[in-house]
Structure formats: C-alpha cells, structure tokens
Design a protein around this motif. Structure first.
Motif, PDB file in Angstrom:
ATOM      1  N   GLN A   1       0.861  -1.182   0.000  1.00 19.66           N
ATOM      2  CA  GLN A   1       0.000   0.000   0.000  1.00 19.66           C
ATOM      3  C   GLN A   1       0.899   1.235   0.000  1.00 19.66           C
ATOM      4  N   CYS A   2       0.742   2.064  -1.022  1.00 19.78           N
ATOM      5  CA  CYS A   2       1.667   3.166  -1.266  1.00 19.78           C
ATOM      6  C   CYS A   2       1.011   4.511  -0.975  1.00 19.78           C
ATOM      7  N   TYR A   3       1.741   5.359  -0.267  1.00 14.75           N
ATOM      8  CA  TYR A   3       1.277   6.712   0.063  1.00 14.75           C
ATOM      9  C   TYR A   3       2.405   7.671  -0.316  1.00 14.75           C
ATOM     10  N   ALA A   4       2.338   8.199  -1.533  1.00 21.68           N
ATOM     11  CA  ALA A   4       3.429   9.026  -2.051  1.00 21.68           C
ATOM     12  C   ALA A   4       2.928  10.431  -2.345  1.00 21.68           C
TER      13      ALA A   4
ATOM     14  N   GLY B   1       6.241  22.761  -7.066  1.00 19.71           N
ATOM     15  CA  GLY B   1       7.051  23.947  -6.885  1.00 19.71           C
ATOM     16  C   GLY B   1       6.638  24.775  -5.687  1.00 19.71           C
ATOM     17  N   GLU B   2       5.400  24.589  -5.232  1.00 19.38           N
ATOM     18  CA  GLU B   2       4.940  25.328  -4.060  1.00 19.38           C
ATOM     19  C   GLU B   2       5.609  24.834  -2.784  1.00 19.38           C
ATOM     20  N   VAL B   3       6.142  23.621  -2.840  1.00 15.95           N
ATOM     21  CA  VAL B   3       6.849  23.080  -1.678  1.00 15.95           C
ATOM     22  C   VAL B   3       8.347  23.173  -1.945  1.00 15.95           C
ATOM     23  N   ASN B   4       8.835  22.320  -2.798  1.00 13.39           N
ATOM     24  CA  ASN B   4      10.226  22.343  -3.219  1.00 13.39           C
ATOM     25  C   ASN B   4      10.336  21.384  -4.389  1.00 13.39           C
ATOM     26  N   ALA B   5      10.453  21.931  -5.566  1.00 11.82           N
ATOM     27  CA  ALA B   5      10.415  21.115  -6.777  1.00 11.82           C
ATOM     28  C   ALA B   5      11.582  20.128  -6.866  1.00 11.82           C
ATOM     29  N   ASP B   6      12.649  20.364  -6.115  1.00  6.21           N
ATOM     30  CA  ASP B   6      13.824  19.493  -6.174  1.00  6.21           C
ATOM     31  C   ASP B   6      13.864  18.473  -5.040  1.00  6.21           C
ATOM     32  N   ARG B   7      12.828  18.454  -4.234  1.00  2.82           N
ATOM     33  CA  ARG B   7      12.849  17.582  -3.062  1.00  2.82           C
ATOM     34  C   ARG B   7      12.776  16.108  -3.442  1.00  2.82           C
ATOM     35  N   GLU B   8      13.601  15.317  -2.777  1.00  5.38           N
ATOM     36  CA  GLU B   8      13.493  13.868  -2.817  1.00  5.38           C
ATOM     37  C   GLU B   8      13.187  13.406  -1.401  1.00  5.38           C
ATOM     38  N   MET B   9      12.031  12.796  -1.222  1.00  5.13           N
ATOM     39  CA  MET B   9      11.575  12.443   0.114  1.00  5.13           C
ATOM     40  C   MET B   9      12.242  11.172   0.630  1.00  5.13           C
ATOM     41  N   PRO B  10      12.473  11.122   1.935  1.00  2.00           N
ATOM     42  CA  PRO B  10      12.884   9.864   2.549  1.00  2.00           C
ATOM     43  C   PRO B  10      11.699   8.905   2.585  1.00  2.00           C
ATOM     44  N   VAL B  11      11.964   7.662   2.873  1.00  2.37           N
ATOM     45  CA  VAL B  11      10.934   6.616   2.810  1.00  2.37           C
ATOM     46  C   VAL B  11      10.802   5.911   4.153  1.00  2.37           C
ATOM     47  N   MET B  12       9.550   5.583   4.506  1.00  4.32           N
ATOM     48  CA  MET B  12       9.293   4.706   5.640  1.00  4.32           C
ATOM     49  C   MET B  12       8.469   3.518   5.155  1.00  4.32           C
TER      50      MET B  12
ATOM     51  N   VAL C   1      -0.116   4.693  10.978  1.00  4.98           N
ATOM     52  CA  VAL C   1       1.327   4.969  11.074  1.00  4.98           C
ATOM     53  C   VAL C   1       1.786   5.765   9.855  1.00  4.98           C
ATOM     54  N   ALA C   2       1.269   5.397   8.685  1.00  7.25           N
ATOM     55  CA  ALA C   2       1.617   6.139   7.468  1.00  7.25           C
ATOM     56  C   ALA C   2       1.232   7.609   7.594  1.00  7.25           C
ATOM     57  N   LEU C   3       0.059   7.873   8.151  1.00  9.32           N
ATOM     58  CA  LEU C   3      -0.384   9.263   8.289  1.00  9.32           C
ATOM     59  C   LEU C   3       0.566  10.064   9.172  1.00  9.32           C
ATOM     60  N   ARG C   4       1.062   9.436  10.215  1.00  7.75           N
ATOM     61  CA  ARG C   4       1.977  10.146  11.121  1.00  7.75           C
ATOM     62  C   ARG C   4       3.326  10.424  10.448  1.00  7.75           C
ATOM     63  N   TYR C   5       3.859   9.457   9.737  1.00  8.39           N
ATOM     64  CA  TYR C   5       5.151   9.676   9.079  1.00  8.39           C
ATOM     65  C   TYR C   5       5.014  10.549   7.832  1.00  8.39           C
TER      66      TYR C   5
ATOM     67  N   PHE D   1       7.842  11.999   5.080  1.00 10.29           N
ATOM     68  CA  PHE D   1       8.218  10.713   4.498  1.00 10.29           C
ATOM     69  C   PHE D   1       7.188  10.252   3.470  1.00 10.29           C
ATOM     70  N   ALA D   2       7.642   9.637   2.402  1.00 11.25           N
ATOM     71  CA  ALA D   2       6.766   8.816   1.572  1.00 11.25           C
ATOM     72  C   ALA D   2       6.642   7.481   2.294  1.00 11.25           C
ATOM     73  N   CYS D   3       5.433   6.938   2.343  1.00 14.21           N
ATOM     74  CA  CYS D   3       5.200   5.751   3.160  1.00 14.21           C
ATOM     75  C   CYS D   3       4.647   4.598   2.337  1.00 14.21           C
ATOM     76  N   PHE D   4       5.039   3.401   2.734  1.00 20.13           N
ATOM     77  CA  PHE D   4       4.617   2.181   2.060  1.00 20.13           C
ATOM     78  C   PHE D   4       4.322   1.136   3.132  1.00 20.13           C
TER      79      PHE D   4
END
Length: 281
Positions: A26-29, A34-45, A64-68, A73-76
């Motif tokens: 189950q993926c939550y990405a 650009g309103e946040v940061n167009a170059d951002r690469e998110m960490p993963v949980m 747990v996904a909602l909290r991270y 974090f992108a959560c899976f």
C-alpha cells in the motif's frame, strides 16, 4: 496531493505467487510541487504491521503512514504473507517492497538511499530481519540483496527472542511451523552483526503479550556489535499501542497506553535526522 495506490508485488515483478501468499504494498506518495520544493526527494518509511504472523494489523498500517507522512516521508505499508505461509516468504516480500521503492524512486520523487522501516510486534521481528538481510542466504532473488537492506529500523514492541521465558511462541510457530532449529536461528538477537542497520526500539513495561525484555535484548545485541541504537521503555501500555493517540485509541479501555508513549514517532524522526535519513530541503 497524495498518490495512494496498491501494488501486488508478485504481479509487478512477474514472479509466481506462493499458495496463500499476500504481498500487497500500500503506497502513500505525496506529490512534490514547486509550491513546496520542486527538487525535493523524500525519505521513505516502509511499514510492517504486526499480527503474530497470522495477519497484518490495520491499526499499525495506515495510521502509522499518516503520522510519518506528516513528518515528510513517503510511506509504504506492506501486507506481507502470514500463516500458513512460512519463512522466508514474508522476508522475501519485504525485500521486494524495497526493490519496488528503489526501482521507482525517480518517478515517486524519493531518495532510494534513505529507506527506513518500522515494524510492530511480529512486524518488528520482520523489520529486524530486514535490517540484517544483507548477509541472508535464504533470500533467493535476482537482485543485489545487500542493497535491499534498509538504512535504519524502528522496532515497536518487537518480537525478538526465541527462548523458554520471553518468546512469543505463537509468532514463531506461525512463521516457522514445527521447525525448532529454524525458530532458534531466527531469534533476532543472533542475527545482529556490525553490518546491521541502526535501530530505534521502544516497548512498554506492562506489555502483556511481548515482554519488554525483547526490546532490551535487541538493544543489547546492537551495543555488543557496535550498531547505533536508541531504546525507550514506557511505564504503561498494553500490547499494540501503535501510534498511541486518537487514531487508534481503544474507547473500551481508557488505560490502553501512557499518553507520553505517543512521542515515540517524534523521537524516532529526531533519531533518523541524526543519521541523515530525513528530508533535506
């Protein structure tokens, strides 16, 4: 905008699915704009719910996904296979989940070098194995297994020990069947080496299902092997406190957890930041 979807890992990799297997991710990405940061690469949980290797608990997945997610974090959440599936099916699926994340890192705008995992109870056992999987000879996959080892693990009231006093026998029976030698081999404190992933561990002193000695012993194993760790034992909290807040609060039991136990998520993120595994804008 949140991209929420499911992937059947066996279908994605075109692998034969074992009988009674699950293997759904189950993926939550979150979308990056650009309103946040167009170059951002998110960490993963990567989230591994508990359930005694009989099922995967809903309370230890999306909540747990909602909290991270709120921590950047992108959560899976992996719905891994449980009994009657046996070892190493669930661990193989966890490895496949990491490979899926790594293969899709660019399109999902995530950092494949910042993949951590959080596991609860039996999911904590699975998470601990994933944190040492680089040297595992039981996983037969056409990938570099060392790259599938996560960078850090968060172990929540984890099943660790297989002994006469502190073992959660049901989890080991569901995972290993009647193979006593395998149960002893998968007692996780025996799997820790100097190459194991750093670990954040928490438990509760009055856990009625999985003794907090499990959490203390895995922290001891980390210390003996020079693995970075952080350990926290809260005074009150029955087994399965999860996020310890109103997302999972049991209205039939006002004493289900110590309110301060909810800080474990904030503390785990602070610890991951010390390791360089959180978002850097």
């Amino acid at each position: 905008m949140l991209n929420a979807y499911e992937i059947n890992l066996y279908d994605y990799f075109k692998f034969d699915k074992p009988d009674a297997a699950d293997g759904v991710l189950q993926c939550y990405a979150p979308e990056v704009t650009g309103e946040v940061n167009a170059d951002r690469e998110m960490p993963v949980m990567l989230i591994l719910p508990g359930g005694g290797y009989t099922a995967t608990c809903d309370r230890e997945a999306e909540a747990v996904a909602l909290r991270y997610l709120a921590k950047g974090f992108a959560c899976f959440a992996l719905r891994y296979s449980c009994s009657p599936s046996r070892y190493p099916v669930a661990l193989t699926e966890a490895c496949l989940a990491v490979e899926y994340i790594r293969e899709n890192a660019e399109s999902l705008r995530i950092d494949k070098e910042k993949i951590s995992a959080v596991g609860f109870s039996a999911g904590g056992h699975l998470c601990c194995m994933l944190g040492s999987v680089g040297g595992n000879k039981d996983i037969k996959l056409p990938f570099d297994i060392e790259k599938l080892q996560v960078k850090a693990t968060v172990l929540c009231y984890p099943v660790i020990l297989y002994d006469k006093v502190y073992a959660h026998f049901g989890s080991f029976q569901n995972l290993c069947g009647d193979d006593e030698d395998l149960k002893k081999r998968l007692s996780c404190e025996k799997l820790i080496t100097s190459k194991s992933a750093p670990m954040f561990v928490f438990g509760t002193a009055d856990d009625e299902a999985v003794s907090p000695v499990n959490a203390l012993k895995i922290a001891e194993a980390a210390a003996k092997n020079g693995v970075p760790f952080s350990v926290h034992i809260y005074g009150k909290g029955r087994h399965g406190v999860s996020t310890a807040d109103n997302l999972v609060y049991r209205t039939d039991d006002k004493n289900y957890f110590t309110p301060s136990a909810a800080e474990w998520i904030d503390l785990s993120v602070e610890w991951l930041k010390e390791l360089g595994l959180t978002t850097e804008d």
